[in-house]
Design a protein around this motif. Structure first.
Motif, mmCIF file in Angstrom:
data_model
loop_
_atom_site.group_PDB
_atom_site.id
_atom_site.type_symbol
_atom_site.label_atom_id
_atom_site.label_comp_id
_atom_site.label_asym_id
_atom_site.label_seq_id
_atom_site.Cartn_x
_atom_site.Cartn_y
_atom_site.Cartn_z
ATOM 1 N N TRP A 217 70.384 -53.737 -43.987
ATOM 2 C CA TRP A 217 70.520 -54.153 -42.517
ATOM 3 C C TRP A 217 69.217 -55.257 -42.354
ATOM 4 C CZ3 TRP A 217 66.669 -53.391 -38.949
ATOM 5 C CH2 TRP A 217 67.194 -53.683 -37.397
ATOM 6 N N GLN A 218 69.473 -56.322 -41.799
ATOM 7 C CA GLN A 218 68.409 -57.012 -41.507
ATOM 8 C C GLN A 218 68.610 -57.583 -39.856
ATOM 9 O OE1 GLN A 218 68.283 -60.366 -44.387
ATOM 10 N NE2 GLN A 218 66.315 -59.307 -44.920
ATOM 11 N N ASP A 219 67.404 -57.659 -38.938
ATOM 12 C CA ASP A 219 67.391 -58.347 -37.827
ATOM 13 C C ASP A 219 65.941 -58.396 -37.298
ATOM 14 O OD1 ASP A 219 68.074 -59.144 -35.379
ATOM 15 O OD2 ASP A 219 69.329 -57.341 -34.884
ATOM 16 N N TYR A 220 65.631 -59.009 -36.401
ATOM 17 C CA TYR A 220 64.249 -59.127 -35.831
ATOM 18 C C TYR A 220 63.956 -58.060 -35.052
ATOM 19 C CZ TYR A 220 64.427 -63.931 -37.581
ATOM 20 O OH TYR A 220 64.431 -64.929 -38.353
ATOM 21 N N ASP A 221 62.724 -57.086 -35.333
ATOM 22 C CA ASP A 221 62.324 -56.072 -34.682
ATOM 23 C C ASP A 221 60.588 -56.110 -34.612
ATOM 24 O OD1 ASP A 221 62.671 -53.680 -33.520
ATOM 25 O OD2 ASP A 221 63.703 -52.766 -35.302
ATOM 26 N N LEU A 222 60.186 -55.116 -33.714
ATOM 27 C CA LEU A 222 58.869 -55.217 -33.597
ATOM 28 C C LEU A 222 58.292 -53.687 -34.196
ATOM 29 C CD1 LEU A 222 58.719 -55.443 -29.647
ATOM 30 C CD2 LEU A 222 57.799 -57.074 -31.268
ATOM 31 N N ALA A 223 57.340 -53.999 -35.253
ATOM 32 C CA ALA A 223 56.841 -52.831 -35.796
ATOM 33 C C ALA A 223 55.494 -52.299 -34.719
ATOM 34 C CB ALA A 223 55.984 -53.240 -37.062
ATOM 35 N N PRO A 224 55.084 -50.904 -34.781
ATOM 36 C CA PRO A 224 55.644 -49.959 -35.623
ATOM 37 C C PRO A 224 56.713 -49.225 -35.070
ATOM 38 C CG PRO A 224 53.707 -49.107 -34.597
ATOM 39 C CD PRO A 224 53.766 -50.787 -34.030
ATOM 40 N N ASP A 225 57.267 -49.510 -33.987
ATOM 41 C CA ASP A 225 58.086 -48.588 -33.114
ATOM 42 C C ASP A 225 59.646 -48.973 -33.527
ATOM 43 O OD1 ASP A 225 56.180 -47.533 -31.729
ATOM 44 O OD2 ASP A 225 56.079 -48.940 -30.283
ATOM 45 N N PHE A 226 59.739 -50.244 -33.988
ATOM 46 C CA PHE A 226 61.351 -50.857 -34.463
ATOM 47 C C PHE A 226 62.461 -50.135 -33.554
ATOM 48 C CE2 PHE A 226 58.744 -49.882 -38.238
ATOM 49 C CZ PHE A 226 58.597 -51.430 -38.669
ATOM 50 N N PRO A 227 62.355 -50.715 -32.211
ATOM 51 C CA PRO A 227 63.307 -50.218 -31.294
ATOM 52 C C PRO A 227 64.892 -50.806 -31.807
ATOM 53 C CG PRO A 227 62.112 -51.864 -30.276
ATOM 54 C CD PRO A 227 61.305 -51.607 -31.834
ATOM 55 N N VAL A 228 64.863 -51.935 -32.304
ATOM 56 C CA VAL A 228 66.199 -52.476 -32.465
ATOM 57 C C VAL A 228 66.665 -51.729 -33.949
ATOM 58 C CG1 VAL A 228 67.396 -54.521 -33.524
ATOM 59 C CG2 VAL A 228 65.612 -54.721 -32.024
ATOM 60 N N LEU A 229 66.035 -51.305 -34.779
ATOM 61 C CA LEU A 229 66.484 -50.262 -36.001
ATOM 62 C C LEU A 229 66.824 -49.032 -35.388
ATOM 63 C CD1 LEU A 229 66.917 -49.891 -38.725
ATOM 64 C CD2 LEU A 229 64.458 -49.377 -38.990
ATOM 65 N N LEU A 230 65.988 -48.413 -34.521
ATOM 66 C CA LEU A 230 66.368 -47.178 -33.950
ATOM 67 C C LEU A 230 67.779 -47.288 -33.159
ATOM 68 C CD1 LEU A 230 62.814 -45.825 -32.996
ATOM 69 C CD2 LEU A 230 64.370 -45.149 -35.040
ATOM 70 N N ASP A 231 67.933 -48.345 -32.500
ATOM 71 C CA ASP A 231 69.249 -48.423 -31.837
ATOM 72 C C ASP A 231 70.320 -48.417 -32.700
ATOM 73 O OD1 ASP A 231 67.850 -48.276 -29.300
ATOM 74 O OD2 ASP A 231 68.070 -50.388 -29.058
ATOM 75 N N PHE A 232 70.139 -49.266 -33.938
ATOM 76 C CA PHE A 232 71.367 -49.339 -34.665
ATOM 77 C C PHE A 232 71.595 -48.023 -35.754
ATOM 78 C CE2 PHE A 232 72.177 -49.568 -39.460
ATOM 79 C CZ PHE A 232 73.273 -50.325 -39.466
ATOM 80 N N LEU A 233 70.427 -47.325 -35.645
ATOM 81 C CA LEU A 233 70.613 -46.003 -36.499
ATOM 82 C C LEU A 233 71.294 -44.579 -35.573
ATOM 83 C CD1 LEU A 233 67.310 -45.762 -38.629
ATOM 84 C CD2 LEU A 233 69.618 -46.005 -39.395
#
Length: 89
Positions: free
Chosen positions: A36-52
């Motif tokens: 999976w790839q997208d633009y996200d903010l470290a270290p919280d990764f809100p976009v990745l967490l929404d995807f998961l």
């Protein structure tokens, strides 16, 4: 580069890659890999967490592990120029 990608980068988002390992629903003893790839903010990764969260709710495959790569996590160490030099003898 799309307008969305440029706007995201100007807001501090960076390209994030996640390797999602999951158990196949039809063969639970086998692991499958999804990248999976997208633009996200470290270290919280809100976009990745929404995807998961979406994955857990909508996809029958159970997650095994997630490995994340992000420029802030794998980039070179930060440095700053020294303003003074002290000699110890």
């Amino acid at each position: 580069m799309s307008d969305r990608a440029l706007a995201a980068q100007l807001e501090g988002y960076r390209l994030t890659t996640a390797e999602v390992h999951y158990y196949r629903p039809d063969a639970p003893s086998l692991l499958q890999l999804f990248v999976w790839q997208d633009y996200d903010l470290a270290p919280d990764f809100p976009v990745l967490l929404d995807f998961l969260d979406h994955w857990r709710r909508e996809i029958a495959a159970a997650l095994h592990s997630v490995r994340v790569a992000h420029p802030q996590l794998i980039g070179p160490a930060e440095w700053c120029a020294a303003s003074d030099i002290f000699s110890i003898r």
